[in-house]
Design a protein around this motif. Structure first.
Motif, PDB file in Angstrom:
ATOM      1  N   ARG A  44     -10.181   6.664  16.391  1.00  0.00           N
ATOM      2  CA  ARG A  44     -11.163   5.717  16.953  1.00  0.00           C
ATOM      3  C   ARG A  44     -10.727   5.182  18.312  1.00  0.00           C
ATOM      4  NH1 ARG A  44     -10.305   3.267  12.035  1.00  0.00           N
ATOM      5  NH2 ARG A  44      -9.437   1.430  13.065  1.00  0.00           N
ATOM      6  N   LEU A  65      -0.678  -1.825  12.176  1.00  0.00           N
ATOM      7  CA  LEU A  65      -0.199  -1.176  10.956  1.00  0.00           C
ATOM      8  C   LEU A  65       1.319  -0.978  10.970  1.00  0.00           C
ATOM      9  CD1 LEU A  65      -3.055   1.418  10.603  1.00  0.00           C
ATOM     10  CD2 LEU A  65      -2.546  -0.418   8.983  1.00  0.00           C
ATOM     11  N   THR A  85      -2.899   7.336   6.657  1.00  0.00           N
ATOM     12  CA  THR A  85      -4.297   7.700   6.851  1.00  0.00           C
ATOM     13  C   THR A  85      -4.998   6.659   7.721  1.00  0.00           C
ATOM     14  OG1 THR A  85      -4.329   8.881   4.745  1.00  0.00           O
ATOM     15  CG2 THR A  85      -6.464   8.230   5.654  1.00  0.00           C
ATOM     16  N   ALA A  86      -4.739   5.387   7.485  1.00  0.00           N
ATOM     17  CA  ALA A  86      -5.324   4.317   8.303  1.00  0.00           C
ATOM     18  C   ALA A  86      -4.835   4.400   9.749  1.00  0.00           C
ATOM     19  CB  ALA A  86      -4.992   2.955   7.704  1.00  0.00           C
ATOM     20  N   PHE A  87      -3.555   4.715   9.939  1.00  0.00           N
ATOM     21  CA  PHE A  87      -2.987   4.843  11.279  1.00  0.00           C
ATOM     22  C   PHE A  87      -3.705   5.944  12.066  1.00  0.00           C
ATOM     23  CE2 PHE A  87       0.073   6.812  14.175  1.00  0.00           C
ATOM     24  CZ  PHE A  87       0.561   5.723  14.874  1.00  0.00           C
ATOM     25  N   ALA A 134      -5.212  -1.521  16.419  1.00  0.00           N
ATOM     26  CA  ALA A 134      -5.156  -1.306  14.969  1.00  0.00           C
ATOM     27  C   ALA A 134      -3.949  -0.439  14.607  1.00  0.00           C
ATOM     28  CB  ALA A 134      -6.447  -0.660  14.474  1.00  0.00           C
ATOM     29  N   ALA A 142       0.840  -1.190   0.000  1.00  0.00           N
ATOM     30  CA  ALA A 142       0.000   0.000   0.000  1.00  0.00           C
ATOM     31  C   ALA A 142       0.881   1.249   0.000  1.00  0.00           C
ATOM     32  CB  ALA A 142      -0.890  -0.002   1.232  1.00  0.00           C
ATOM     33  N   THR A 188      -1.623   5.872   2.287  1.00  0.00           N
ATOM     34  CA  THR A 188      -2.754   5.017   2.668  1.00  0.00           C
ATOM     35  C   THR A 188      -2.545   4.452   4.069  1.00  0.00           C
ATOM     36  OG1 THR A 188      -3.167   4.459   0.367  1.00  0.00           O
ATOM     37  CG2 THR A 188      -4.086   2.972   2.013  1.00  0.00           C
ATOM     38  N   LEU A 189      -1.337   3.970   4.348  1.00  0.00           N
ATOM     39  CA  LEU A 189      -1.033   3.447   5.686  1.00  0.00           C
ATOM     40  C   LEU A 189      -1.118   4.549   6.731  1.00  0.00           C
ATOM     41  CD1 LEU A 189       1.934   0.994   5.062  1.00  0.00           C
ATOM     42  CD2 LEU A 189      -0.310   0.433   5.973  1.00  0.00           C
ATOM     43  N   ALA A 220      -6.652   7.286  11.407  1.00  0.00           N
ATOM     44  CA  ALA A 220      -8.062   6.928  11.574  1.00  0.00           C
ATOM     45  C   ALA A 220      -8.222   6.001  12.783  1.00  0.00           C
ATOM     46  CB  ALA A 220      -8.602   6.264  10.307  1.00  0.00           C
ATOM     47  N   ALA A 221      -7.303   5.042  12.947  1.00  0.00           N
ATOM     48  CA  ALA A 221      -7.342   4.143  14.110  1.00  0.00           C
ATOM     49  C   ALA A 221      -7.101   4.941  15.393  1.00  0.00           C
ATOM     50  CB  ALA A 221      -6.294   3.044  13.959  1.00  0.00           C
TER      51      ALA A 221
END
Length: 149
Positions: free
Chosen positions: A18, A27, A10-12, A23, A3, A7-8, A14-15
């Motif tokens: 939350r 990552l 943004t996911a980090f 999560a 990825a 992308t990684l 976002a986790a």
């Protein structure tokens, strides 16, 4: 196919938003490094610093932050990436303190901290290093903590 770094990242974040520390850690590679140069807790015999690995330093640091600030918000304001190995992210953390955090006693105050995160990707396609910078004295001031050296 690996990825893209953005992308990684943004996911980090976002986790993080939350409050999902598992999560965040997932990552990151198993040997991913963590370096928060501004974070230190003076002790009786040594100074504790946030310099080590995501799994041993990052996970408890992030979990403790979330417990102390249960309304913590993580606002990703900007991201610059070379699309393969490094991401710089402008993030604003904010929240109201409900429990002591590190050496900062709880006074029920809130904070808003602009932070710069640098995420470096590893060869395994996961995050290999997390570094963050912020103004620790401003954070302490907002929380009513004034360290005297």
């Amino acid at each position: 196919m690996t990825a893209p770094a953005s992308t990684l990242a943004t996911a980090f974040f976002a986790a993080f938003a939350r409050h999902d520390t598992e999560a965040m850690v997932a990552l990151c590679g198993t040997r991913a490094r963590l370096d928060y140069p501004a974070f230190e807790i003076p002790g009786k015999t040594k100074v504790l610093r946030a310099d080590g690995h995501v799994r041993t330093i990052g996970r408890p640091l992030w979990s403790g932050l979330i417990m102390a600030f249960p309304d913590l918000t993580v606002d990703l304001r900007g991201l610059v990436s070379d699309h393969t190995a490094t991401v710089a992210a402008k993030v604003v953390l904010a929240g109201t303190q409900k429990l002591p955090w590190g050496n900062i006693p709880c006074q029920g105050r809130g904070f808003e901290s602009r932070q710069l995160f640098i995420l470096r990707m590893a060869a395994d396609g996961l995050i290999g290093a997390v570094t963050a910078y912020w103004c620790n004295s401003d954070l302490g001031r907002q929380l009513g903590y004034h360290e005297v050296n």
